[in-house]
Write an enzyme that holds these catalytic residues in place. Structure first.
Site, PDB file in Angstrom:
ATOM      1  N   GLU A 150       2.257 -30.650   9.691  1.00  0.00           N
ATOM      2  CA  GLU A 150       2.003 -29.821   8.510  1.00  0.00           C
ATOM      3  C   GLU A 150       1.088 -28.643   8.789  1.00  0.00           C
ATOM      4  O   GLU A 150       1.369 -27.526   8.441  1.00  0.00           O
ATOM      5  CB  GLU A 150       1.430 -30.679   7.377  1.00  0.00           C
ATOM      6  CG  GLU A 150       1.233 -29.881   6.089  1.00  0.00           C
ATOM      7  CD  GLU A 150       1.071 -30.767   4.876  1.00  0.00           C
ATOM      8  OE1 GLU A 150       1.616 -31.900   4.909  1.00  0.00           O
ATOM      9  OE2 GLU A 150       0.421 -30.357   3.917  1.00  0.00           O
ATOM     10  N   TYR A 182       0.814  -1.213   0.000  1.00  0.00           N
ATOM     11  CA  TYR A 182       0.000   0.000   0.000  1.00  0.00           C
ATOM     12  C   TYR A 182       0.851   1.268   0.000  1.00  0.00           C
ATOM     13  O   TYR A 182       0.460   2.286  -0.561  1.00  0.00           O
ATOM     14  CB  TYR A 182      -0.959   0.006   1.197  1.00  0.00           C
ATOM     15  CG  TYR A 182      -2.178  -0.842   0.937  1.00  0.00           C
ATOM     16  CD1 TYR A 182      -3.053  -0.492  -0.089  1.00  0.00           C
ATOM     17  CD2 TYR A 182      -2.451  -1.978   1.682  1.00  0.00           C
ATOM     18  CE1 TYR A 182      -4.161  -1.276  -0.363  1.00  0.00           C
ATOM     19  CE2 TYR A 182      -3.556  -2.763   1.421  1.00  0.00           C
ATOM     20  CZ  TYR A 182      -4.423  -2.404   0.399  1.00  0.00           C
ATOM     21  OH  TYR A 182      -5.520  -3.160   0.126  1.00  0.00           O
TER      22      TYR A 182
END
Lengths: 657, 379
Positions: free
Chosen positions: B206, B110
């Site tokens: 995971e 931004y």
């Protein structure tokens, strides 16, 4: 004076052509229409009537005597009154166009033969729903009083129709037919005002045609005062309908102006619109020379007729005087081959010998007919015409050398106008733009002896040649068997002493191999130049697009770098701009690297001759709006710069509004 | 777009500070200004971050970046925008360093995004354009992300037998409830210091859902370990944390991942480093990490049913073969067998699939057994 007779001339060739051609008239079917005298034309009309009445009467078991009572001559005017569709008056819309066509063609012929640069003033007024009044005035030499009724009030008036000379004449039926149409549909006579020069009175006639007798009926005859010096004005009231767009009067006028840049044509339409086509070539086209027929273009029946009508007594003299390109030596050879001698008396030649003679003539090796009977528009004049009528950016034209089909000399000319206000090709890189419409199909404008052909495009040899050309090779897209998809106008002109039309309506040029070949070569020459231009332009726009991108980012880079380190922003920015220009040199290629192209041409490269590029500086989106801008602005929105690619001369193009 | 080969030596990346990075960014801008002043087209050399420019160092056992560069030239149509973006991001990093603040990669996006004056074009269309630019700058400037004062969002979590200090606050990772400690993007010693560690190893799973299973069953307590997850492909913060736990506390790193190409690659990234960020392998890769499951052979070993199978699609097979060809997998017989077995099976299995036997099967049976059976571990 001769001028309007030409109009009459045309009618004959046309009408006879139509009457003679039905196959059931076996004996005369093979006679080439141009070479039939008015006498035989009427004779043929009689033949037709006899046959038809015979057919009709058969059920009544008529005797030869009773049939004979029915058999009488029909006047050509009467024939026309019944068969007006054959002559281009099929419907209201076409009737108006045909009338305008005849009036304008006559006017142009009159001026040209009189050696005057044509100035034509055409006006169509709407009197009622389907009632129109056409007024056409030219600045030609005018017509002497005594001839006015004959020229405008009688069909098939004139005697010079069988000459082989390039003229607009092959089109249409003549102004008297238009007058007759007006008379038939409205009952109003034709009004003609003609003046042969300053100091001479202007004559005003009102004429009706007696269709039974094919004779003019003089309704009014007086002397009037007019503002103009010389010329002829004709006014015809008729039932018609006025339309716009394709196949309209406005299109006809527009195209005529393109093919006749030496003419100034002004047209006021019934809806008040004014189309002004100013002159932009100040030279009349070259006067054409009348030629004798070439043996290879003659048919057997014509040969028989010529044998009958010639003033020569002996075969050798006949061959070498009545035909072009037949020397006494050739005549001798031909005679020998046909089993005749040069001294053979013509009177004694039987039909079989004529056939032998005909075959010998066809087999003889003859020089091609002379081509000085042709007056092409000329590449430069085509460019001027296109420049005047079509707002493109690239123009090119080419005049092919004269060629021969079936013993008739002809010449093909091709012109192209591309881009500009016609639209632009979709650029791959510009695909993001929302209004990316596919480019329109190319438009083919066809001319025969400077007369626009508006109907039956698909049947025309010119159109087929355009479709056959592989446009993809020249950077344009084209689907199989269609016109290329491009903002392109293709002009094709055929000049010939005898333009072969596919049908009596004379709207499409017949497909002869020789003609097709010439058109193809002309198209190839022009499209090659167009291809070069399109490629260069693509490259240039490609690079100028890049330059835009670079310039756009330079400011960002300068700003970003400035917040990281200290330096002179302006100097840095200038340096980057210079580099950007250097990196996109190709964008300037055509602007200031013109010398390069000239240098190339010095090495004998003349491929871009007869080409004009109109540059449009500062593309303004208001390009269309400009048309409505009556007030000229101090700085024109559009600076049009024209560059003739020819190294010899630079063409000045008037600023367009 | 010519890939330029240079023989420039890459210097060690350790021990940089903000001051230096600021100077480097200034140097970048200076070189651009200078090349313009001598009429050379300004360009930045960006080391190529692709498989073609990485090599597996057998000695260090991690992926290293090659020395291939790609020139990013302002006056190359295809590179102009990215050049401009690079300069923009660099200038924003310089600003951050100047005011001593850090910004997230999204905030950088931004900060650098605006409409170019006089046009409708934006400097950046989306964050996918600015993220790689930041990585480009890291390699080009030889500076770490944190040195550019940029960070990514937190990803992954840990819980277990360890106490450490994060920005001055002491964190006892055994008292973190069910949520655990969210691993920040920057876990450098300047931010996090280890205080006390009772764990014997780190178990990396995971994803979050599996991790929660283990947390709920208080696996870390029973087995005296640290439980971590990386939310799929582990972020740099997670990988740096694993590295530090291994490097500084000498904890073995064990991974429990899905039996699919994705899982294999997660393991590969933890162990050898990633292709994209090969320049950071030396401070992130843990070559001693081990893969304890789920293996392609487990379907038979623990007698699973058809219900756990997920069919491999063409993409999976393609990816598996790709992985098999990576130099760091090639030549490892057991891995070759493992991957080929998966292709042969024609299906893949998630860790969660083990729940088909029993909800707590994975924490009470499967994992404890695997921990003991070192023969099933993959190196």
């Amino acid at each position: 004076m001769d001028d309007h007779r030409t109009g009459g001339t045309r009618q004959i060739s046309n009408i006879t052509g139509q009457i003679v051609s039905p196959p059931r008239v076996s004996g005369l079917g093979s006679v080439a229409p141009a070479k039939v005298s008015s006498k035989s034309a009427q004779g043929s009309a009689r033949t037709v009537s006899k046959k038809t009445s015979a057919t009709r009467k058969r059920p009544a078991q008529a005797s030869a005597e009773s049939m004979a009572k029915q058999q009488r001559e029909i006047s050509i005017s009467e024939f026309f009154a019944r068969n007006r569709h054959l002559l281009g008056f099929d419907n209201k819309r076409k009737a108006l166009l045909t009338s305008v066509k005849e009036a304008v063609d006559n006017a142009l012929d009159a001026c040209e033969e009189g050696g005057v640069l044509p100035e034509i003033h055409l006006e169509i007024k709407q009197l009622a729903e389907d009632r129109f009044c056409m007024i056409c005035r030219d600045n030609g030499p005018g017509i002497v009083k005594a001839q006015i009724p004959n020229i405008f009030g009688k069909l098939l008036y004139g005697s010079k129709f069988h000459r082989l000379k390039m003229s607009r004449g092959q089109q249409g039926i003549g102004i008297s037919a238009a007058g007759m149409y007006g008379l038939i549909t409205t009952g109003k006579p034709v009004s003609i005002v003609s003046r042969t020069g300053t100091g001479k009175p202007a004559h005003h006639y009102k004429l009706a045609i007696d269709t039974k007798k094919n004779k003019p009926d003089i309704i009014a005859d007086r002397t009037v005062d007019v503002e103009w010096n010389s010329g002829t004005e004709i006014e015809i009231e008729m039932v018609a309908s006025y339309n716009k767009g394709r196949q309209s009067v406005a299109e006809y006028i527009e195209l005529t102006a393109i093919a006749n840049p030496h003419a100034s044509i002004f047209f006021r339409a019934p809806d008040g619109n004014v189309f002004d086509h100013p002159r932009n070539v100040d030279e009349l086209p070259e006067e054409t020379i009348e030629i004798k027929p070439h043996p290879h273009g003659v048919e057997l029946g014509t040969l028989m007729k010529m044998l009958k009508e010639t003033n020569s007594k002996q075969m050798g003299a006949f061959l070498s005087t009545e035909f072009s390109r037949v020397s006494p030596k050739t005549a001798k050879e031909v005679c020998a081959k046909a089993g005749l001698t040069q001294r053979t008396w013509l009177q004694g030649v039987g039909p079989q010998s004529v056939e032998k003679l005909f075959n010998a003539l066809q087999a003889a090796k003859l020089r091609a007919p002379s081509t000085n009977c042709l007056a092409p528009i000329g590449a430069e004049a085509i460019l001027n015409g296109l420049l005047k009528g079509i707002k493109g950016e690239f123009y090119t034209a080419s005049t092919r050398p004269p060629s021969v089909y079936r013993g008739n000399p002809f010449q093909i000319e091709v012109g192209m106008a591309y881009g500009g206000q016609l639209g632009s090709l979709n650029d791959g890189e510009k695909s993001s733009s929302k209004n990316a419409k596919p480019p329109p199909s190319a438009r083919v404008i066809r001319f025969a002896n400077r007369v626009p052909l508006l109907y039956q495009q698909g049947a025309c040899c010119t159109f087929k040649s355009v479709v056959e050309t592989k446009w993809n090779n020249y950077g344009l897209s084209q689907s199989r068997g269609t016109l290329p998809q491009a903002p392109l106008v293709i002009l094709i002109h055929m000049a010939s002493v005898w333009v072969p039309f596919t049908s009596e309506s004379k709207e499409a040029i017949a497909d002869y191999d020789e003609i097709r070949k010439e058109i193809r070569l002309g198209l190839a020459e022009c499209s090659r130049r167009l291809g070069i231009y399109i490629r260069r332009k693509k490259k240039r726009s490609h690079y100028s697009q890049r330059r835009d991108v670079f310039h756009r980012y330079i400011n960002e880079v300068v700003q970003a770098c400035h917040s990281m380190t200290d330096f002179d922003k302006e100097v840095f920015r200038d340096q980057l701009h210079k580099l950007a220009v250097r990196a996109t040199q190709a964008a300037d290629m055509e602007f200031d690297d013109h010398g390069k192209i000239i240098a190339k041409r010095k090495n004998g490269d003349n491929e871009m001759d007869n080409t004009i590029v109109v540059e449009e500086d500062g593309e303004s989106p208001a390009g269309q709006l400009e048309l409505f801008n009556k007030e000229p602005e101090p700085v024109p929105l559009k600076k049009r710069r024209a560059k003739a690619a020819t190294s010899k001369k630079k063409k000045k193009v008037k600023k367009r509004k | 777009m010519g890939k330029k080969k240079t023989t420039k030596k890459r210097s060690s990346r350790r021990g940089k500070n903000g001051q230096d990075t600021g100077a480097k960014i200034k140097g970048l801008a200076d070189s651009v200004v200078k090349s313009a002043s001598v009429e050379r087209e300004p360009a930045v050399d960006i080391p190529t971050r692709a498989l073609s420019n990485v090599s597996f160092n057998k000695k260090t056992r991690y992926i290293e970046m090659g020395d291939r560069f790609q020139q990013r030239n302002l006056f190359n149509y295809g590179q102009a925008k990215r050049f401009m973006q690079t300069m923009l991001v660099a200038s924003k990093c310089k600003d951050l360093i100047g005011v001593d603040k850090t910004a997230s990669i999204r905030q950088i996006y931004y900060l650098a995004k605006h409409t170019i004056k006089g046009t409708k074009e934006k400097t950046f269309d989306n964050q996918d354009e600015s993220d790689p630019i930041i990585e480009d700058l890291e390699v080009a400037l030889n500076a770490l992300r944190e040195e550019l004062h940029v960070f990514a969002g937190s990803k992954g979590a840990l819980i277990g037998e360890i106490t450490f200090i994060d920005s001055g606050d002491t964190i006892d990772a055994t008292k973190l409830g069910s949520g655990g400690y969210a691993i920040p993007s920057i876990v450098e010693p300047s931010v996090i210091q280890f205080k006390k560690c009772n764990a014997k190893y780190v178990l990396h799973v995971e994803k979050d859902t599996v991790w929660r299973r283990f947390v709920e069953d208080r696996f870390w307590e029973k087995h005296n370990c640290i439980l971590m997850h990386g939310g799929g492909q582990p972020s740099r913060g997670v990988r740096r944390m694993l590295y530090r736990l291994h490097d500084e506390l000498k904890l073995p790193i064990l991974t429990l991942l899905d039996n699919d190409p994705w899982g294999y690659y997660i393991y590969s990234v933890i162990k050898q480093g990633s292709i994209n960020l090969a320049f950071e392998s030396s401070r992130m890769a843990v070559p001693d990490a081990r893969f304890i499951g789920v293996s392609s052979f487990d379907y038979d070993r623990i007698d699973l049913t058809d219900d756990v199978k997920i069919d491999l699609d063409a993409n999976d097979i393609k990816r598996a073969k790709q992985i098999l060809n990576y130099p760091w997998f090639a030549g490892k017989k057991h891995w070759e067998k493992e991957i080929k077995q998966m292709i042969k099976n024609g299906f893949k299995m998630e860790v969660e699939a083990l729940c088909s036997k029993e909800l707590t099967f994975v924490t009470e049976h499967y994992t404890p057994e695997r921990l003991k059976q070192k023969k099933y571990w993959l190196d």
